[in-house]
Design an enzyme around this catalytic site. Structure first.
Site, PDB file in Angstrom:
ATOM      1  CD  GLU A 154      -2.555  -1.006   2.808  1.00 31.88           C
ATOM      2  OE1 GLU A 154      -2.701  -0.033   3.262  1.00 31.88           O
ATOM      3  OE2 GLU A 154      -3.051  -1.963   3.285  1.00 31.88           O
ATOM      4  CB  CYS A 189       5.978  -5.366   9.397  1.00 31.35           C
ATOM      5  SG  CYS A 189       7.113  -4.541  10.566  1.00 31.35           S
ATOM      6  CB  CYS A 209       1.022  -2.134  13.811  1.00 35.63           C
ATOM      7  SG  CYS A 209       1.402  -1.550  11.828  1.00 35.63           S
ATOM      8  N   GLY A 219       6.073  -2.065   6.985  1.00 34.29           N
ATOM      9  CA  GLY A 219       7.271  -2.306   6.836  1.00 34.29           C
ATOM     10  C   GLY A 219       8.272  -1.460   8.036  1.00 34.29           C
ATOM     11  CB  SER A 252       8.440   6.281  10.321  1.00 35.27           C
ATOM     12  OG  SER A 252       8.016   6.031  11.562  1.00 35.27           O
ATOM     13  CB  CYS A 273       0.168   0.655   8.587  1.00 35.47           C
ATOM     14  SG  CYS A 273       0.843   2.109   9.278  1.00 35.47           S
TER      15      CYS A 273
HETATM   16  N1  SAH Z   1       8.033   0.626  11.086  1.00 34.17           N
HETATM   17  C1  SAH Z   1       8.140   1.918  11.053  1.00 34.17           C
HETATM   18  C2  SAH Z   1       7.154   2.722   9.945  1.00 34.17           C
HETATM   19  C3  SAH Z   1       5.760   1.916   9.804  1.00 34.17           C
HETATM   20  S1  SAH Z   1       4.699   2.365  10.928  1.00 34.17           S
HETATM   21  C4  SAH Z   1       7.515   2.506  12.458  1.00 34.17           C
HETATM   22  O1  SAH Z   1       7.456   1.742  13.306  1.00 34.17           O
HETATM   23  O2  SAH Z   1       7.708   3.596  12.445  1.00 34.17           O
HETATM   24  C5  SAH Z   1       4.237   4.015  10.685  1.00 34.17           C
HETATM   25  C6  SAH Z   1       3.687   4.763  12.078  1.00 34.17           C
HETATM   26  O3  SAH Z   1       2.189   4.335  12.101  1.00 34.17           O
HETATM   27  C7  SAH Z   1       4.306   4.347  13.111  1.00 34.17           C
HETATM   28  O4  SAH Z   1       4.566   5.282  14.189  1.00 34.17           O
HETATM   29  C8  SAH Z   1       3.445   3.310  13.873  1.00 34.17           C
HETATM   30  O5  SAH Z   1       3.575   3.051  15.087  1.00 34.17           O
HETATM   31  C9  SAH Z   1       2.209   3.860  13.382  1.00 34.17           C
HETATM   32  N2  SAH Z   1       0.778   2.968  13.546  1.00 34.17           N
HETATM   33  C10 SAH Z   1       0.962   1.588  13.059  1.00 34.17           C
HETATM   34  N3  SAH Z   1      -0.455   1.096  13.093  1.00 34.17           N
HETATM   35  C11 SAH Z   1      -1.181   2.250  13.889  1.00 34.17           C
HETATM   36  C12 SAH Z   1      -2.513   2.457  14.337  1.00 34.17           C
HETATM   37  N4  SAH Z   1      -3.322   1.517  14.285  1.00 34.17           N
HETATM   38  N5  SAH Z   1      -2.980   3.790  14.892  1.00 34.17           N
HETATM   39  C13 SAH Z   1      -2.098   4.568  14.929  1.00 34.17           C
HETATM   40  N6  SAH Z   1      -0.498   4.640  14.472  1.00 34.17           N
HETATM   41  C14 SAH Z   1      -0.373   3.347  14.112  1.00 34.17           C
END
Ligand code: SAH
Length: 366
Positions: free
Chosen positions: A114, A134, A141, A181, A213, A355
């Site tokens: 995506e 991931c 997530c 990822g 990130s 995500c």
């Molecule tokens: N792996 C990296 C980038 C991908 S996630 C990381 O962990 O930063 C991108 C962002 O979205 C991260 O801050 C993650 O913690 C957040 N995220 C993932 N699922 C989420 C959700 N359900 N609600 C809010 N933020 C979420």
């Protein structure tokens, strides 16, 4: 930036500089210098490399036949030798609320990823995925529910942006590596992607407009700091104590908050770039006044900025968003302690913005 001298090898790159061999048939992952070497090896003039590179990374060609100044015989030989990675948009959803467009792309091997186009007043931003799935296991997530399938190639990261530009005809000024990822778990490909993306001869997006990130893989944050790029590093923090963070993010079992914050300090020292902390607020889990106070003292001395994000509910996880009042109260507490903080505007709420959600829904047949 040196993309061949890291010892963080993965499936796609080698540590000893054999990058052309390592990227094999993937022409869109090659640098201009590598493309020149490839042309020479084919007995061609090196100016052909620049022409080809321009077709690939500026004119965003999807096929060798479009390259009108490349002789057909050369185009044919390149086609035999190199794949030209293009993504197929299998589903596109546009938010009626804010014009955010969410793309579900099929990769050449059939895997799905995506990407999201966000239209802000200051310009367009694309959120790209760095892996299929991931393996970090963050509890809230959706991307991690089925584990890691594979790393994305530099070309596959670039193509997410190129496809969106071709589709909309709009410029893209910002790129955030915040899709599915863990980018620092795909380090060499990530660096190569950033180099190609910010290259003068490509889209030439400014490093300052690129954000990576991470969930906080400490040694890789330090390695990235040593590259001395001007990109923004965003850290997914989500908790201000080790205990709480371990409950939300398994990576916290490997690295303590102290180690993580020290690595952030090192990143700032090496690059002069302010760190962004992402903090998703989950009702009753990490959104109390005490949580805010602990967060302020944890990061207080760093040059940083906090993004508060009301957690996006994921069906499989059962976490609930903090209510508006709790979000505001949390923000006020941080501000009173002198912390820079914003509440992230939620984009594309009506189109599975979080995500991994669109991919999961598509794969389960909805
Ligand atoms: N792996 C990296 C980038 C991908 S996630 C990381 O962990 O930063 C991108 C962002 O979205 C991260 O801050 C993650 O913690 C957040 N995220 C993932 N699922 C989420 C959700 N359900 N609600 C809010 N933020 C979420």
């Amino acid at each position: 930036m040196n993309i061949t001298e890291n010892d963080h090898t993965n499936d796609y790159t080698s540590a000893n500089g054999h990058t052309i061999e390592a990227y094999g048939r993937d022409i869109k992952s090659l640098t201009l210098d590598e493309l020149k070497a490839a042309m020479e090896a084919m007995g061609e003039k090196t100016f052909r490399a620049r022409q080809m590179y321009e077709w690939l990374h500026r004119k965003l060609a999807t096929d060798y036949t479009q390259m009108s100044n490349i002789p057909q015989t050369l185009a044919g030989r390149c086609r035999e030798r190199y794949d030209l990675t293009v993504l197929d948009a299998v589903r596109v959803q546009e938010s009626a609320l804010d014009g955010t467009r969410k793309y579900l792309f099929r990769l050449p091997d059939g895997n799905l990823i995506e990407s999201v186009l966000m239209r802000y007043r200051h310009g367009n931003s694309v959120c790209v995925s760095s892996q299929v799935g991931c393996r970090m296991g963050c509890r809230f997530c959706a991307s991690t529910l089925d584990g890691l399938e594979r790393n994305l190639l530099p070309s596959e990261m670039l193509e997410q942006i190129y496809s969106i530009i071709r589709d909309t005809g709009e410029r893209v000024s910002n790129v955030v590596v915040m899709g599915s990822g863990e980018p620092l778990d795909n380090y060499d490909n990530l660096l190569r992607f950033i180099m190609l993306l910010t290259d003068d001869d490509g889209l030439h997006i400014s490093q300052r407009n690129v954000t990576v990130s991470t969930c906080g893989i400490v040694p890789m944050i330090r390695a990235l700091a040593d590259e001395k790029l001007q990109i923004t590093l965003a850290i997914s923090l989500h908790a201000a104590t080790d205990d709480k963070r371990r409950q939300l993010m398994p990576v916290a079992n490997s690295y303590s908050l102290r180690e993580l914050i020290d690595a952030c300090g090192y990143y700032f020292e090496q690059t002069g770039r302010r760190i962004t902390f992402e903090y998703s607020l989950v009702k009753g889990v990490n959104d109390s006044g005490e949580d805010a106070a602990k967060l302020a003292s944890l990061i207080g001395r760093l040059n940083c900025h906090v993004n508060l994000i009301p957690v996006n509910p994921v069906r499989e996880r059962g976490y609930v968003q903090s209510d508006r009042y709790a979000v505001e109260a949390f923000k006020d507490r941080l501000e009173k302690k002198g912390v820079n903080v914003t509440v992230r505007r939620e984009m594309g709420r009506d189109i599975d913005g979080a995500c991994g959600q669109l991919r999961r829904r598509y794969m389960s047949g909805n």
